[in-house]
Design an enzyme around this catalytic site. Sequence first.
Site, PDB file in Angstrom:
ATOM      1  NE  ARG A   1      48.846  41.485  31.057  1.00  0.00           N
ATOM      2  CZ  ARG A   1      48.947  41.090  32.324  1.00  0.00           C
ATOM      3  NH1 ARG A   1      47.865  40.823  33.024  1.00  0.00           N
ATOM      4  NH2 ARG A   1      50.138  40.961  32.903  1.00  0.00           N
TER       5      ARG A   1
ATOM      6  CG  ASN B   1      43.398  41.907  33.187  1.00  0.00           C
ATOM      7  OD1 ASN B   1      44.361  41.840  32.434  1.00  0.00           O
ATOM      8  ND2 ASN B   1      43.496  42.355  34.438  1.00  0.00           N
ATOM      9  CD  GLU B   2      46.326  40.837  36.211  1.00  0.00           C
ATOM     10  OE1 GLU B   2      45.744  41.071  37.297  1.00  0.00           O
ATOM     11  OE2 GLU B   2      47.342  41.447  35.849  1.00  0.00           O
ATOM     12  CG  ASN B   3      39.698  36.079  33.565  1.00  0.00           C
ATOM     13  OD1 ASN B   3      40.083  36.503  32.478  1.00  0.00           O
ATOM     14  ND2 ASN B   3      38.718  36.651  34.237  1.00  0.00           N
TER      15      ASN B   3
ATOM     16  NE  ARG C   1      44.703  41.504  39.588  1.00  0.00           N
ATOM     17  CZ  ARG C   1      45.578  42.241  40.232  1.00  0.00           C
ATOM     18  NH1 ARG C   1      45.371  42.617  41.482  1.00  0.00           N
ATOM     19  NH2 ARG C   1      46.696  42.631  39.643  1.00  0.00           N
TER      20      ARG C   1
END
Length: 819
Positions: free
Chosen positions: A463, A424-426, A388
């Site tokens: 992801r 993750n969730e970039n 994030r």
Amino acid sequence: MKRRVFLIFLAVLSSFNWAGAQQQKRLTSDWEFLKQDLGGIWEAVRPVAKGSSEAVPLWEPVTLPHSFNAEDAVDPDMNYYQGPGWYRTKLPLENPYPGGRILLHFEGAGQKTDVYVYTTKVGSHTGGYDEWTVDITDAVAQFQKLDVFNKQFKGSVPISIRSDNSRDLEMIPSDLSDFNLYGGIYRYLNLVYAPALSVERLFIKPELRTDLKAGKIDVRARYYDPTSLAGADITVRLKDPDGKLLATVKKSLKSFDEKASIAEFSVKSPFLWSPDKPQLYTVETELLSAAGKHIRTEKVGFRSFEFKEHGPFMLNNKRVLLKGTHRHEDHAGVAAAMTEDMIRTEMQMMKDMGVNFIRLGHYQQSPIVLDLCDSLGIMVWEEIPWCRGGLGGDIYKDQARRMLTNMIEQHYNHPSVIIWGLGNENDWPGDFSAFDKEAIRSFMAELNDLSHQLDPSRKTAIRRCDFCKDIVDVYSPSIWAGWYRGVYTDYKKVSEEENKRVKHFFHAEWGGDSHARRHSEDPDNALRKVKSSDGADERAGDASLYGGQARISKDGDWSESYMSNLIDWHLKEQETMPWLSGSAYWPFKDFSTPVRPENPVPYVNQKGVVERDFTKKESYYIFQSYWTSKPMVHIYGHSWPVRWGNEGEEKMVKVYSNADQAELFLNGKSFGVKVRNSQDFPAAGLRWNLPFVAGKNTVKVIATKGKIRMTDEISFDYETRKWTKPAKLVIHKTSEDDGIATLEARIYDAAGVQCLDNASLLKFSLSGDGELIDNQGTSTGSRNLQLYNGRGIIKVKLNKGRSTVSAKVEGVETAFINL
């Protein structure tokens, strides 16, 4: 293995694991802790008489591993502490190796760490999750020359460690992440004695022939040689899974080139590593030099794997459905500071649930976890904490590169690892004024290349970042059917569509929140508000409990009943998806998070199938019923003491089992035999509609699997009276054991009928000698929580004294109990 110019180390600092070193001791006891900063290192070591007015600040005794967010991470009334904390101890050091090295090996400490010997800073590390080592040999030798060594410290060496989890936008992971960035020495710290020349790390590469009938093992080594010794002899031994010596290789080393092979072994008919039979070979090196003998041992395994294009996952040339979950390093009362016993319990519970795969979210985890995955037969996706917030500058990128390199090198030998996760969730912005998708793509591509250079044998994955999905080998989109969007019956259709969009699809993260002990007679009621065509991905703001389109995460009841149906549907559908590589339920255990203060248990992500203290929710048994072969049976509702409905109304009872068939009894009367059929939703056909009687009811099941007979039984009350608005709160003691009392508060209407659908916020408080056992982040360990079916539970440590406990719900009179 090629070193890269961007890896920068202090002269005394190594980023590698010494867990295989010959002389090693965990430093767990005799530590003191201070939850604040110091004016300088002198304040940690200056001589102060006990009881002196100068004995400020005040240190407290602690045991390692330790996190200074053990309780405040889930304190409902405050944000968790982010800042510096100090640890100190005194070590009597006696190195058995003449001229040897004294090392401190950190298995993980968060998030920035400085290490001191007396007043000398000997090393620093940024990153809360990779292993690293500080060589304190020279600083110790200098300190031992000082008068204070014997006069003040009585022949021991003072070690001081500053741990800091302050917010920093140029660090990963982002503080926007849905988990706490804990502070402290929350993994084991080891004292290591090594000879002046030692094997720092082994890189062992097992390879299988295509037909799996033969294999070979190549062994390389990295050496620790700070004094530049000349020459050594090395012996490498290979042992099979039964401990039988298969081969020995001996070499004389003129130089210490880590790219040079030190041993190659050929193995006929190798034992294969798999979830059913996790067979492990042993590679042992013995290094003999003028500095002494050093032995290092590693476990490895033979296995081949492949993700078929738009198709299933293959292990050892056979299709295996990856049956997965996720793990955060988090536990009630200790936060990230889980002991080895806790970790072993957790991993065994996963295996007993039927797990053969785990995604370690969202950071490199303890070497204990990886060792257990090897020995239990659990395949691993492990990732770096680029999670994030966007993409920072050079310092930020250097940390990501360094942590990826460390993770791959430190866990290179584990046969359980099949995927290196790069992020993750970039696609989640927020930490920087600009959110540059092309810059994120460029850096993701760089990390992908680096991963393949360091380890061509494993796959890369991310992801939820659709604009980077073409970069990595395996991609997981966001699919939360029935929670953040859509209905759970959309799951298969959406997954089929996503599978067509990438070459190698895997479904990481699905499920939803459930407040343990909350149950519903109409769990799917909120689905009527949700559009089936609304998609299944998580949009910005979907995790909020306010605003936006109708969704179960906002409009549902957060009951175990609803989550059981969602999980049941997903698992039955997966049995009809032959192209599916696998999925991983998010997560195995509830965990703390700073971004969910208004959840039923404040600051807890409640999507786990077990609570934060290992208490199983009903959903644990649903996974068992689909994923395990060991006979099991479980009637839904063990934590549901009162059911409700009309008199004479038939109510459903569900049984989760992997049995062939089951017979159900209500109050001693049989209601027939049902045959299990996984496609007969819900409960694979093992469900009965029963006419409960008002008052006490007992339900018993007898199930058979082959010749094995199993039983389960529950008792509950059936309430037929209708309740009105809440009018009275009552608190009573349900039990007392070893000085700990369990209290339960219940809410009733004016006629004394329990309000069984009430979900009001309940607040416990205490005055007197006792202590509330709260800040645990569980349904029975929080002083503020939402009621589950009109009740709430808390425990009290009595301390052999007298106390008064109150329970408060807005709009009704506060209840009290004297203890």
